[in-house]
Scaffold this motif. Structure first.
Motif, PDB file in Angstrom:
ATOM      1  N   PHE A 279       1.107  27.084   2.172  1.00 28.90           N
ATOM      2  CA  PHE A 279       0.710  26.779   0.796  1.00 28.90           C
ATOM      3  C   PHE A 279       1.795  27.254  -0.163  1.00 28.90           C
ATOM      4  N   ILE A 280       2.402  26.310  -0.832  1.00 33.85           N
ATOM      5  CA  ILE A 280       3.436  26.630  -1.821  1.00 33.85           C
ATOM      6  C   ILE A 280       2.866  26.378  -3.211  1.00 33.85           C
ATOM      7  N   GLU A 281       2.912  27.391  -4.037  1.00 33.33           N
ATOM      8  CA  GLU A 281       2.340  27.281  -5.379  1.00 33.33           C
ATOM      9  C   GLU A 281       3.260  28.015  -6.348  1.00 33.33           C
ATOM     10  N   SER A 282       3.639  27.316  -7.422  1.00 33.28           N
ATOM     11  CA  SER A 282       4.474  27.938  -8.461  1.00 33.28           C
ATOM     12  C   SER A 282       4.044  27.383  -9.809  1.00 33.28           C
ATOM     13  N   GLU A 283       4.795  27.743 -10.827  1.00 34.71           N
ATOM     14  CA  GLU A 283       4.437  27.280 -12.178  1.00 34.71           C
ATOM     15  C   GLU A 283       4.485  25.765 -12.262  1.00 34.71           C
ATOM     16  N   LYS A 284       5.425  25.113 -11.565  1.00 31.72           N
ATOM     17  CA  LYS A 284       5.601  23.663 -11.704  1.00 31.72           C
ATOM     18  C   LYS A 284       5.284  22.884 -10.421  1.00 31.72           C
ATOM     19  N   MET A 285       5.177  23.595  -9.297  1.00 31.86           N
ATOM     20  CA  MET A 285       5.006  22.885  -8.033  1.00 31.86           C
ATOM     21  C   MET A 285       3.714  23.323  -7.339  1.00 31.86           C
ATOM     22  N   THR A 286       3.233  22.429  -6.483  1.00 34.00           N
ATOM     23  CA  THR A 286       2.014  22.736  -5.724  1.00 34.00           C
ATOM     24  C   THR A 286       2.047  21.990  -4.395  1.00 34.00           C
ATOM     25  N   THR A 287       1.058  22.274  -3.572  1.00 32.15           N
ATOM     26  CA  THR A 287       0.949  21.641  -2.255  1.00 32.15           C
ATOM     27  C   THR A 287      -0.361  20.875  -2.152  1.00 32.15           C
ATOM     28  N   LEU A 288      -0.282  19.649  -1.669  1.00 33.17           N
ATOM     29  CA  LEU A 288      -1.481  18.862  -1.361  1.00 33.17           C
ATOM     30  C   LEU A 288      -1.639  18.752   0.157  1.00 33.17           C
ATOM     31  N   PHE A 289      -2.900  18.574   0.575  1.00 34.45           N
ATOM     32  CA  PHE A 289      -3.202  18.427   2.000  1.00 34.45           C
ATOM     33  C   PHE A 289      -3.888  17.082   2.202  1.00 34.45           C
ATOM     34  N   ILE A 290      -3.324  16.275   3.089  1.00 34.17           N
ATOM     35  CA  ILE A 290      -3.784  14.890   3.275  1.00 34.17           C
ATOM     36  C   ILE A 290      -4.187  14.681   4.743  1.00 34.17           C
ATOM     37  N   ALA A 291      -5.403  14.148   4.945  1.00 35.39           N
ATOM     38  CA  ALA A 291      -5.849  13.785   6.283  1.00 35.39           C
ATOM     39  C   ALA A 291      -5.528  12.307   6.503  1.00 35.39           C
ATOM     40  N   VAL A 292      -4.684  12.036   7.492  1.00 33.14           N
ATOM     41  CA  VAL A 292      -4.192  10.676   7.760  1.00 33.14           C
ATOM     42  C   VAL A 292      -4.700  10.228   9.132  1.00 33.14           C
ATOM     43  N   PRO A 293      -5.261   9.021   9.242  1.00 39.08           N
ATOM     44  CA  PRO A 293      -5.656   8.522  10.562  1.00 39.08           C
ATOM     45  C   PRO A 293      -4.466   8.521  11.511  1.00 39.08           C
TER      46      PRO A 293
ATOM     47  N   LYS B 158      -2.516  11.527  -5.888  1.00 44.13           N
ATOM     48  CA  LYS B 158      -3.830  11.465  -5.249  1.00 44.13           C
ATOM     49  C   LYS B 158      -4.380  10.034  -5.284  1.00 44.13           C
ATOM     50  N   SER B 159      -4.203   9.364  -6.421  1.00 45.85           N
ATOM     51  CA  SER B 159      -4.690   7.982  -6.549  1.00 45.85           C
ATOM     52  C   SER B 159      -3.994   7.065  -5.545  1.00 45.85           C
ATOM     53  N   LYS B 160      -2.685   7.232  -5.405  1.00 47.00           N
ATOM     54  CA  LYS B 160      -1.921   6.407  -4.464  1.00 47.00           C
ATOM     55  C   LYS B 160      -2.379   6.660  -3.016  1.00 47.00           C
ATOM     56  N   VAL B 161      -2.609   7.927  -2.717  1.00 41.80           N
ATOM     57  CA  VAL B 161      -3.046   8.291  -1.362  1.00 41.80           C
ATOM     58  C   VAL B 161      -4.400   7.651  -1.043  1.00 41.80           C
ATOM     59  N   ARG B 162      -5.304   7.678  -2.015  1.00 39.87           N
ATOM     60  CA  ARG B 162      -6.637   7.115  -1.787  1.00 39.87           C
ATOM     61  C   ARG B 162      -6.592   5.599  -1.649  1.00 39.87           C
ATOM     62  N   GLU B 163      -5.658   4.978  -2.385  1.00 41.07           N
ATOM     63  CA  GLU B 163      -5.490   3.531  -2.258  1.00 41.07           C
ATOM     64  C   GLU B 163      -5.082   3.157  -0.835  1.00 41.07           C
ATOM     65  N   MET B 164      -4.371   4.036  -0.172  1.00 43.01           N
ATOM     66  CA  MET B 164      -3.942   3.790   1.203  1.00 43.01           C
ATOM     67  C   MET B 164      -5.015   4.228   2.216  1.00 43.01           C
ATOM     68  N   ARG B 165      -6.186   4.651   1.679  1.00 45.85           N
ATOM     69  CA  ARG B 165      -7.343   5.058   2.484  1.00 45.85           C
ATOM     70  C   ARG B 165      -7.069   6.319   3.319  1.00 45.85           C
ATOM     71  N   TYR B 166      -6.242   7.195   2.734  1.00 44.14           N
ATOM     72  CA  TYR B 166      -6.084   8.520   3.309  1.00 44.14           C
ATOM     73  C   TYR B 166      -7.035   9.460   2.556  1.00 44.14           C
ATOM     74  N   MET B 167      -7.288  10.618   3.127  1.00 39.97           N
ATOM     75  CA  MET B 167      -8.217  11.562   2.494  1.00 39.97           C
ATOM     76  C   MET B 167      -7.467  12.766   1.949  1.00 39.97           C
ATOM     77  N   VAL B 168      -7.680  13.023   0.669  1.00 39.25           N
ATOM     78  CA  VAL B 168      -7.118  14.225   0.056  1.00 39.25           C
ATOM     79  C   VAL B 168      -8.082  15.385   0.323  1.00 39.25           C
ATOM     80  N   ARG B 169      -7.621  16.402   0.997  1.00 33.24           N
ATOM     81  CA  ARG B 169      -8.446  17.577   1.266  1.00 33.24           C
ATOM     82  C   ARG B 169      -8.172  18.608   0.173  1.00 33.24           C
ATOM     83  N   GLU B 170      -9.146  18.747  -0.711  1.00 34.50           N
ATOM     84  CA  GLU B 170      -8.980  19.677  -1.823  1.00 34.50           C
ATOM     85  C   GLU B 170      -8.974  21.106  -1.295  1.00 34.50           C
TER      86      GLU B 170
END
Length: 410
Positions: A168-182, A230-242
């Motif tokens: 998990f990388i977290e800073s003032e300007k950057m962050t990490t997302l977790f995506i579940a991909v088939p 996140k919107s682009k990922v969902r359009e591709m039918r991947y799951m964003v794991r919050e």
């Protein structure tokens, strides 16, 4: 082992003579154990009839409570041992019966009051059992839910079990997302994730976990494009794991919660089994007291006043049940009309004696009933149908053995 049964017969001038005669008749078949019944308050005929009706229904209810508690004991203990409390087995509640005057004082309580008190106490035990079972099952459900999540797919398992602090990388300007991909889209993800939006860190995607269906990836990007990505990922039918690092602290938090629930479950189970064992004997004692009330009421209705009868408990082997009943039917066939006299006595107690014509009419009705019973028995006047205890010339109350009681006595 057959069910035990209680037999009640009108007493001789000396009550012990009745017991001695009965024991003598049965000595070569099964022992007859004396059942000591206190002198309960008779009351009116209406009260007796009402108690006879309510106790028959309560008998079935308490029997079912006994069965439910017994079932819980053997499900939890997972053995074939019959429960023993204070050196006593369940069948001792009837074979060594003693009336509990501290709870059901025959001097101060009427028959309806005693019957109601027994039923209310049984209901209280039944309700306590339901409450304890509900608490234990709720904890088990929570544990099962945690187990399902821990062993479930990438899409549902807690991220705290899959993600470590270094992922998990977290800073003032950057962050990490977790995506579940088939799994079938693995190559597509690896080719396209950097170009879904601008400001995605090149070659930042890492495979963190996988199962038969999905792969969990991480990707590092600027916070300014998170919503678009996140919107682009969902359009591709991947799951964003919050994932909130503060909300889902770590694997340690989950393990601590699981350990707490396991300890709570073990404590609840131990207390529940202890309660079941104690309550098992309590409900059996209540059931036996209710049987005794039924014997008393049926004996007074059958044999009349003054109260003078002798009750015994018989624990027959299967092969001897019919033999005992046939013997008693033959030996005591002269009691067939006793209930007629008893009814007359009780009605006279309530509001004056019956007229001679009324008594004669009732006697004829009783004779017709006996003739019908003889016909149903195939014309043998010495045998009354075995499957209808209400036609026996004596009081007969069955005491069904609980499952393990029966096995223990085979």
């Amino acid at each position: 082992m057959e069910p035990y049964f209680i037999v009640s017969l009108p007493g001789d001038p000396q009550p012990e003579d009745t017991l001695a005669k009965l024991k003598l008749k049965l000595k070569d078949i099964e022992p007859a154990i004396e059942l000591r019944i206190p002198q309960l308050k008779v009351g009116t005929l209406d009260n007796l009839l009402a108690v006879a009706d309510t106790t028959e229904k309560s008998d079935l209810f308490i029997q079912q409570v006994c069965y439910r508690i017994e079932k819980q004991i053997y499900e939890f203990q997972k053995d074939e041992q019959i429960p023993i409390v204070d050196g006593k087995k369940p069948q001792d509640t009837i074979l060594q019966f003693e009336w509990d005057s501290s709870k059901f004082n025959p001097k101060n309580m009427t028959l309806p009051a005693i019957a109601d008190s027994i039923t209310q106490e049984a209901s209280r035990i039944d309700n306590q059992m339901k409450e304890r079972a509900q608490e234990y099952n709720h904890t088990k459900t929570q544990l099962a839910s945690m187990s399902r999540k821990s062993t479930g797919s990438i899409n549902v398992r807690p991220l705290s079990e899959l993600v470590t602090e270094k992922d998990f990388i977290e800073s003032e300007k950057m962050t990490t997302l977790f995506i579940a991909v088939p799994r079938t889209n693995r190559k597509e993800w690896e080719k396209t994730y950097e170009g879904l939006t601008e400001y995605v860190v090149p070659r930042s995607s890492r495979k963190l976990a996988e199962d038969d269906q999905s792969i969990l990836y991480s990707v590092v990007l600027f916070k300014s494009v998170v919503d678009t990505y996140k919107s682009k990922v969902r359009e591709m039918r991947y799951m964003v794991r919050e994932f909130s690092h503060t909300a889902e602290q770590s694997v340690e938090h989950t393990e601590e919660e699981r350990a707490r629930l396991e300890q709570l479950s073990n404590d609840q189970l131990r207390e529940y089994v202890h309660w079941c064992l104690a309550s098992y004997f309590q409900i059996l004692l209540l059931w036996t007291h209710l049987k005794i009330v039924r014997v008393f009421v049926e004996s007074v209705l059958r044999f009349g006043l003054p109260v003078n009868f002798q009750a015994v408990i018989i624990a027959p082997n299967k092969k001897n049940t019919k033999k005992i009943i046939d013997l008693l039917n033959i030996e005591y066939k002269n009691l067939a009309f006793t209930s007629l006299t008893a009814a007359a006595q009780l009605q006279g107690k309530d509001g004056g004696a019956q007229s001679a014509s009324e008594e004669k009419k009732k006697k004829k009705e009783a004779e017709k009933a006996q003739q019908a019973a003889i016909a149903a028995a195939g014309g043998d006047k010495n045998v009354i149908p075995e499957d209808d205890p209400s036609l026996y010339p004596f009081v007969f109350i069955s005491v069904p053995l609980l499952v393990r009681m029966a096995q223990d006595n085979k």
